[in-house]
Scaffold this active site. Structure first.
Site, PDB file in Angstrom:
ATOM      1  N   CYS A  62       9.226   2.633  -4.632  1.00 44.62           N
ATOM      2  CA  CYS A  62       8.157   1.948  -5.349  1.00 44.62           C
ATOM      3  C   CYS A  62       8.147   2.353  -6.837  1.00 44.62           C
ATOM      4  O   CYS A  62       9.052   1.962  -7.559  1.00 44.62           O
ATOM      5  CB  CYS A  62       6.831   2.206  -4.646  1.00 44.62           C
ATOM      6  SG  CYS A  62       5.653   0.900  -4.940  1.00 44.62           S
TER       7      CYS A  62
ATOM      8  N   HIS B 193       7.183   1.824   0.851  1.00 38.06           N
ATOM      9  CA  HIS B 193       6.935   3.218   1.230  1.00 38.06           C
ATOM     10  C   HIS B 193       7.200   3.404   2.718  1.00 38.06           C
ATOM     11  O   HIS B 193       6.410   2.941   3.531  1.00 38.06           O
ATOM     12  CB  HIS B 193       5.470   3.578   0.981  1.00 38.06           C
ATOM     13  CG  HIS B 193       5.071   3.529  -0.448  1.00 38.06           C
ATOM     14  ND1 HIS B 193       5.133   4.624  -1.270  1.00 38.06           N
ATOM     15  CD2 HIS B 193       4.600   2.517  -1.211  1.00 38.06           C
ATOM     16  CE1 HIS B 193       4.704   4.289  -2.480  1.00 38.06           C
ATOM     17  NE2 HIS B 193       4.384   3.010  -2.463  1.00 38.06           N
TER      18      HIS B 193
ATOM     19  N   GLU C 171       7.322   6.562   3.788  1.00 38.63           N
ATOM     20  CA  GLU C 171       6.733   7.899   3.996  1.00 38.63           C
ATOM     21  C   GLU C 171       5.240   7.870   4.287  1.00 38.63           C
ATOM     22  O   GLU C 171       4.704   8.873   4.745  1.00 38.63           O
ATOM     23  CB  GLU C 171       7.032   8.782   2.774  1.00 38.63           C
ATOM     24  CG  GLU C 171       6.222   8.489   1.514  1.00 38.63           C
ATOM     25  CD  GLU C 171       6.622   7.210   0.789  1.00 38.63           C
ATOM     26  OE1 GLU C 171       7.634   6.583   1.179  1.00 38.63           O
ATOM     27  OE2 GLU C 171       5.906   6.827  -0.143  1.00 38.63           O
TER      28      GLU C 171
HETATM   29  N1  GLN Z   1       2.442  -0.410  -9.313  1.00 39.35           N
HETATM   30  C1  GLN Z   1       3.030   0.881  -9.455  1.00 39.35           C
HETATM   31  C2  GLN Z   1       3.862   0.988 -10.719  1.00 39.35           C
HETATM   32  O1  GLN Z   1       4.099   0.011 -11.363  1.00 39.35           O
HETATM   33  C3  GLN Z   1       3.885   1.233  -8.252  1.00 39.35           C
HETATM   34  C4  GLN Z   1       3.039   1.338  -7.021  1.00 39.35           C
HETATM   35  C5  GLN Z   1       3.531   2.331  -6.023  1.00 39.35           C
HETATM   36  O2  GLN Z   1       4.367   3.174  -6.305  1.00 39.35           O
HETATM   37  N2  GLN Z   1       2.978   2.269  -4.832  1.00 39.35           N
HETATM   38  O3  GLN Z   1       4.300   2.031 -11.077  1.00 39.35           O
END
Ligand code: GLN
Length: 204
Positions: free
Chosen positions: A84, A179, A181
């Protein structure tokens, strides 16, 4: 370090769901260290970059002085798993970043931040991730990015039914929009260590 030694896996511990990644890796029996200093960066065999807020991770990485060491280890072939915000940190190019937002780079891809809407629009999914398992793995999407462009040499390892690219691998670097985890899924981490990290250690 010889190929048969236990790998030491770093979890970048500036911001985000550091604890969940650390617990996932420890549950699998791996040695971990929370990475906050240049010395930490230099002693790990691989790095996991958690989800969180990529603009904050970027800023803190500069303040903590770990940005340059991480960039140089990525260029030197250190295996990295980014989930992410961690995927965003590995992307060469981002869209929707805040002013002056930087990444570590490494993956020849473009990602669009917050492509799936707000936190309230989070969802869970069962997804095939090539190489990890024959069966789908269970993951959560929480304000995740989508990968909008992939360069030559980048392997797409996971897509949503819509066709949106949500997982890529380039050499020893793996980035996913989701994710594993936070929902107790351990197979992606195990594959990362058993395949990519052990290969990298055997080859140095
Ligand atoms: N929206 C976040 C970002 O741009 C990422 C979200 C997440 O890691 N769950 O960094």
């Amino acid at each position: 370090m010889a190929g048969n030694q236990t790998p030491l896996i770093g979890v970048l511990a500036l911001q985000g769901d550091v604890r969940e990644h650390d617990e996932t890796l420890r549950a699998l029996g791996y040695d971990t260290v929370l990475v906050r200093t240049p010395a930490d960066v230099s002693r790990v065999d691989a790095l996991v970059i958690p989800g969180g807020e990529s603009s904050v991770i970027d800023k803190l990485s500069r303040i903590f002085g770990v940005r340059e060491p991480i960039v140089s280890r990525i260029q030197g072939g250190m295996p990295v798993l980014g989930t992410c915000a961690g995927l965003i940190m590995l992307a060469h190019t981002i869209s929707g970043g805040i002013h002056d937002q930087q990444t570590f780079g490494g993956l020849d891809i473009t990602v669009a931040r917050n492509a799936f809407g707000s936190q309230a629009e989070s969802f869970e999914a069962d997804l095939i991730v090539d190489g990890v398992a024959a069966e789908p793995i269970h993951v959560a999407f929480i304000r995740g990015p989508v990968i909008t462009d992939v360069g030559r040499g980048v392997e797409v390892i996971s897509t949503l039914p819509s066709g949106q690219i949500v997982g890529v691998r380039q050499g020893a670097l793996v980035g996913v929009s989701f994710h594993p985890e936070v929902v107790g899924e351990t197979r992606l981490h195990r594959w990362f260590v058993e395949s990519l990290v052990r290969d990298a250690m055997a080859n140095r």
